[in-house]
Design an enzyme around this catalytic site. Sequence first.
Site, PDB file in Angstrom:
ATOM      1  N   HIS A   1       8.196  -3.055  -3.880  1.00  0.00           N
ATOM      2  CA  HIS A   1       7.643  -3.639  -2.653  1.00  0.00           C
ATOM      3  C   HIS A   1       8.688  -4.234  -1.707  1.00  0.00           C
ATOM      4  O   HIS A   1       9.669  -4.823  -2.141  1.00  0.00           O
ATOM      5  CB  HIS A   1       6.633  -4.723  -3.022  1.00  0.00           C
ATOM      6  CG  HIS A   1       5.893  -5.244  -1.837  1.00  0.00           C
ATOM      7  ND1 HIS A   1       5.073  -4.448  -1.070  1.00  0.00           N
ATOM      8  CD2 HIS A   1       5.890  -6.463  -1.243  1.00  0.00           C
ATOM      9  CE1 HIS A   1       4.583  -5.175  -0.077  1.00  0.00           C
ATOM     10  NE2 HIS A   1       5.070  -6.393  -0.153  1.00  0.00           N
TER      11      HIS A   1
ATOM     12  N   ASP B   1       0.827  -1.215   0.000  1.00  0.00           N
ATOM     13  CA  ASP B   1       0.000   0.000   0.000  1.00  0.00           C
ATOM     14  C   ASP B   1       0.863   1.268   0.000  1.00  0.00           C
ATOM     15  O   ASP B   1       0.393   2.349   0.331  1.00  0.00           O
ATOM     16  CB  ASP B   1      -0.938   0.006   1.222  1.00  0.00           C
ATOM     17  CG  ASP B   1      -0.155   0.027   2.525  1.00  0.00           C
ATOM     18  OD1 ASP B   1       1.097  -0.002   2.490  1.00  0.00           O
ATOM     19  OD2 ASP B   1      -0.794   0.069   3.592  1.00  0.00           O
TER      20      ASP B   1
ATOM     21  N   CYS C   1       4.768  -0.050   2.766  1.00  0.00           N
ATOM     22  CA  CYS C   1       5.338  -1.356   3.110  1.00  0.00           C
ATOM     23  C   CYS C   1       6.722  -1.246   3.723  1.00  0.00           C
ATOM     24  O   CYS C   1       7.042  -1.979   4.653  1.00  0.00           O
ATOM     25  CB  CYS C   1       5.335  -2.292   1.916  1.00  0.00           C
ATOM     26  SG  CYS C   1       6.146  -1.614   0.475  1.00  0.00           S
TER      27      CYS C   1
ATOM     28  N   ILE D   1       9.795  10.945  11.618  1.00  0.00           N
ATOM     29  CA  ILE D   1      11.199  10.834  12.035  1.00  0.00           C
ATOM     30  C   ILE D   1      12.106  10.905  10.806  1.00  0.00           C
ATOM     31  O   ILE D   1      13.132  11.585  10.802  1.00  0.00           O
ATOM     32  CB  ILE D   1      11.429   9.509  12.798  1.00  0.00           C
ATOM     33  CG1 ILE D   1      10.801   9.597  14.193  1.00  0.00           C
ATOM     34  CG2 ILE D   1      12.917   9.197  12.894  1.00  0.00           C
ATOM     35  CD1 ILE D   1      10.991   8.352  15.035  1.00  0.00           C
TER      36      ILE D   1
END
Lengths: 164, 258
Positions: free
Chosen positions: B251, B73, B76, B164
Amino acid sequence: MSLVSKMESKSSATSPSERRLHKELLALIKEPPPGVKVDVDSVGKNLQEWKINIDGVEGTLYEGEHFQLLFKFNNKYPFDSPEVTFIGSNIPVHPHVYSNGHICLSILTDDWSPALSVQSVCLSISSMLSSCREKKRPPDNTLYVKTCNKNPKKTKWWYHDDTV
Amino acid sequence: MDQTEETDAVNRDELIMQQQRQIEKEISDTIPLVSEEQPVDSLNNEYMGDDVYGSKVRDLAAKYRAIRRTRPDGNCFFRAFAYSYLEYLAGHKEDYDAFKELALKSKDKLVALGFPQFTLEDFHDTFMEVIEHVSPGENDKQELHKLFNAQGYSDYVVVYLRLITSGQVQEGADFYQNFIDGNCTIQEFRHQEVEPMYKESDHIHIIALCSALNVGVRVEYMDRGEGGQVKAHDFPEGTDPKVYLLYRPGHYDILYPN
């Protein structure tokens, strides 16, 4: 009790999204940025719709004008961006604002981040107005207003000129 | 362009977006945010009769005992990283304590860098809550897995790691500027490619997050390239990795070394 089941029992009362909206609303009422005022009466019980009044900034083309924004939130807020449009009788004449109130601003769709807030959206819109040098409608206004979906988030925007 | 053509173009946009939403829904209905561990050779199901991938899966299976898949999405990398690192920390008390300390301090650091305290707090609080619940003393080993499959927690962790990362890019702007192509400024890159959800991660995200948290990550690259073997790359170079990820174009999944 595990954290997940605790969250589930909590969420039956208020969802994380409602908690966040509640917190934002309180902050906006208590410490509104200059020229931004939430219309408390307009806020529905479930917090999913707010009207916010914003004033044209002094020394800009919109000085002395008053505008109203409608914010709609779904239960995935703040992961989903709010749906934001100008409403009412005075829709600002601006190259990124369509006459039906839709706004072409990247943080409202592609560049939305959950770290943004109602307040930061209001300030971005206000600064978008303030930096305008010529009051005019977007070039494709007539066609867009005729053919667009009611929800501006369903428009595939092409962000071009950020300098206007 | 005449009027009908223009109207068609507008409707086409809407159709494309509709289809995109449909695909996203199918993915979220069928693929969990983070899966159970699976054997590495389960990857073969996706590459039936493909020699290039076949030999790379064999190579990967010789080095790793299992894979844990993440939902594709756009989040990942962050989700896989967080899951894998917290899983490691749950078994290493000293590192866990150091990380918790660093995580606690990170909020003030981000506020000092200009992030709005107001929204940051929410994400930080939930992030700390999650860290607390996967402490080395925690008996329920399934807790981490449950938390990461509860969108309310999982996505909060992803957001906080994105912030972060963005903070680190800001802090090391001179360095990171070299990796950003085109006319994009550091600010634009942070606001458009790091902070929003669902935006995919690149080397720059990985380097920034690893340096911000002092964690080494090994990424195994598996693509159509020649050689028949996966290629390992450590971030930052020369560190001892605590997190192992598999990268296939677009991915990231989690890997478990032998």
